[in-house]
Motif scaffolding. Sequence first.
Motif, PDB file in Angstrom:
ATOM      1  N   PHE A  31      72.296  23.167  55.224  1.00  0.00           N
ATOM      2  CA  PHE A  31      71.454  24.364  55.312  1.00  0.00           C
ATOM      3  C   PHE A  31      70.006  23.953  55.212  1.00  0.00           C
ATOM      4  O   PHE A  31      69.677  22.821  54.842  1.00  0.00           O
ATOM      5  N   GLY A  32      69.137  24.886  55.531  1.00  0.00           N
ATOM      6  CA  GLY A  32      67.707  24.638  55.463  1.00  0.00           C
ATOM      7  C   GLY A  32      66.957  25.655  56.288  1.00  0.00           C
ATOM      8  O   GLY A  32      67.557  26.509  56.949  1.00  0.00           O
ATOM      9  N   PRO A  33      65.623  25.606  56.269  1.00  0.00           N
ATOM     10  CA  PRO A  33      64.812  26.599  56.972  1.00  0.00           C
ATOM     11  C   PRO A  33      65.142  26.674  58.462  1.00  0.00           C
ATOM     12  O   PRO A  33      65.278  25.647  59.141  1.00  0.00           O
ATOM     13  N   ALA A  34      65.269  27.893  58.957  1.00  0.00           N
ATOM     14  CA  ALA A  34      65.633  28.116  60.359  1.00  0.00           C
ATOM     15  C   ALA A  34      64.931  29.360  60.876  1.00  0.00           C
ATOM     16  O   ALA A  34      64.567  30.261  60.117  1.00  0.00           O
ATOM     17  N   ILE A  35      64.769  29.403  62.190  1.00  0.00           N
ATOM     18  CA  ILE A  35      64.237  30.568  62.892  1.00  0.00           C
ATOM     19  C   ILE A  35      65.295  31.035  63.875  1.00  0.00           C
ATOM     20  O   ILE A  35      65.965  30.219  64.522  1.00  0.00           O
ATOM     21  N   GLY A  36      65.467  32.349  63.974  1.00  0.00           N
ATOM     22  CA  GLY A  36      66.442  32.872  64.915  1.00  0.00           C
ATOM     23  C   GLY A  36      66.157  34.312  65.280  1.00  0.00           C
ATOM     24  O   GLY A  36      65.204  34.928  64.796  1.00  0.00           O
ATOM     25  N   GLU A  37      67.024  34.841  66.150  1.00  0.00           N
ATOM     26  CA  GLU A  37      66.903  36.214  66.613  1.00  0.00           C
ATOM     27  C   GLU A  37      68.081  37.032  66.101  1.00  0.00           C
ATOM     28  O   GLU A  37      69.238  36.597  66.193  1.00  0.00           O
ATOM     29  N   VAL A  38      67.802  38.202  65.592  1.00  0.00           N
ATOM     30  CA  VAL A  38      68.850  39.098  65.097  1.00  0.00           C
ATOM     31  C   VAL A  38      69.663  39.631  66.273  1.00  0.00           C
ATOM     32  O   VAL A  38      69.092  40.117  67.262  1.00  0.00           O
ATOM     33  N   VAL A  39      70.979  39.503  66.182  1.00  0.00           N
ATOM     34  CA  VAL A  39      71.853  40.038  67.227  1.00  0.00           C
ATOM     35  C   VAL A  39      72.746  41.164  66.718  1.00  0.00           C
ATOM     36  O   VAL A  39      73.335  41.902  67.513  1.00  0.00           O
ATOM     37  N   ASP A  40      72.852  41.325  65.407  1.00  0.00           N
ATOM     38  CA  ASP A  40      73.680  42.401  64.864  1.00  0.00           C
ATOM     39  C   ASP A  40      73.348  42.565  63.375  1.00  0.00           C
ATOM     40  O   ASP A  40      72.816  41.658  62.740  1.00  0.00           O
TER      41      ASP A  40
END
Length: 333
Positions: free
Chosen positions: A74-83
């Motif tokens: 695990f660790g810092p991440a960037i993403g897009e909400v899909v649900d």
Amino acid sequence: MNATHRLVRLVRRPGGLPTSDDFALVQAPIPLPEAGQVLVRNTHFLVFPGLRTLIGGETRDVPLPPLHPGDALFGPAIGEVVDGALEKGRRVVHLQGWREYATPAVAECRPLDGILPDPVAHLAQGSAAYGALTRLAEVREGDTVFVTGAAGAVGTMAGQIARLLGAARVVGSTGSPDKAQRLRQDLGYDAVVLRGAGPVGRQLAEAAPDGVDVVVDTVGGEQLTAAVDVANRGARLALVGALDGQLSPDRAGGSAPTVLDTYRLLTRGITVAGYNGMDHPDVEAEWEARFGDWLRAGEIRFPYTPVHGMERAPGALPALIAGRSFGASIVEL
């Protein structure tokens, strides 16, 4: 959307420094968000050396859990909400990296609000450097600043920040001639101490003939020893990392002994303090506001080495430890 996704698990606890064989890229069902969670499709995540400590199990005083064989990294991440409980398509930063899909709690997500011109810049490790240089070892106009591990994620930011805060001379250290050249040409370092090219203390004395006023130390070891030897009266030393211990094949990542001349500390009135972001909760927002302004003005760079695709992720931490990155190491999905 596929029914499965890929993630990286720890296969075994390394006997020394981790290798790619200690990690496995595995398929798993895409998790479903529970109440209060969101499903996020990750686009980028950070490879950070602190994983070495979590894998080694020496997590005393560390606000993160140890990693055991079978656990996902695990660790810092960037993403897009899909649900889930946030607006679909919204970009967020969270701590469930090393996988293609994550289900962090809403409270564990920080929506990206455009304060930085590039969303990936939210993975920059400049907050610690900024906090150290404004809270512990405040830079004054005309200071000479020494940054150990200057080609790393924190160091590449620290030298630039020090200059923007008024430093007159910035000296860094690295173990690679190519990185030394990039530090001087791309990031404005005035001089670079090159590990393996002679005694660190002698090189530092030549690079900073008038002494050092501020130190941002990400390494420890002989470099911190040398920094004390050349420190001016009233010098401020801020410790923001301990790579000498974390990246040692003879240690498990939870210790980094260093020899310091306490006589010098005493007679020169030198202060040494460790920077912990949890002690300075106001720094993050202040840093991001200034970082965004500096980025838009072209006054600062965010250097990072991209790792392309999940298939390369199992080798990303060993590559970082081996020194094959400049700036941050970021896996791009």
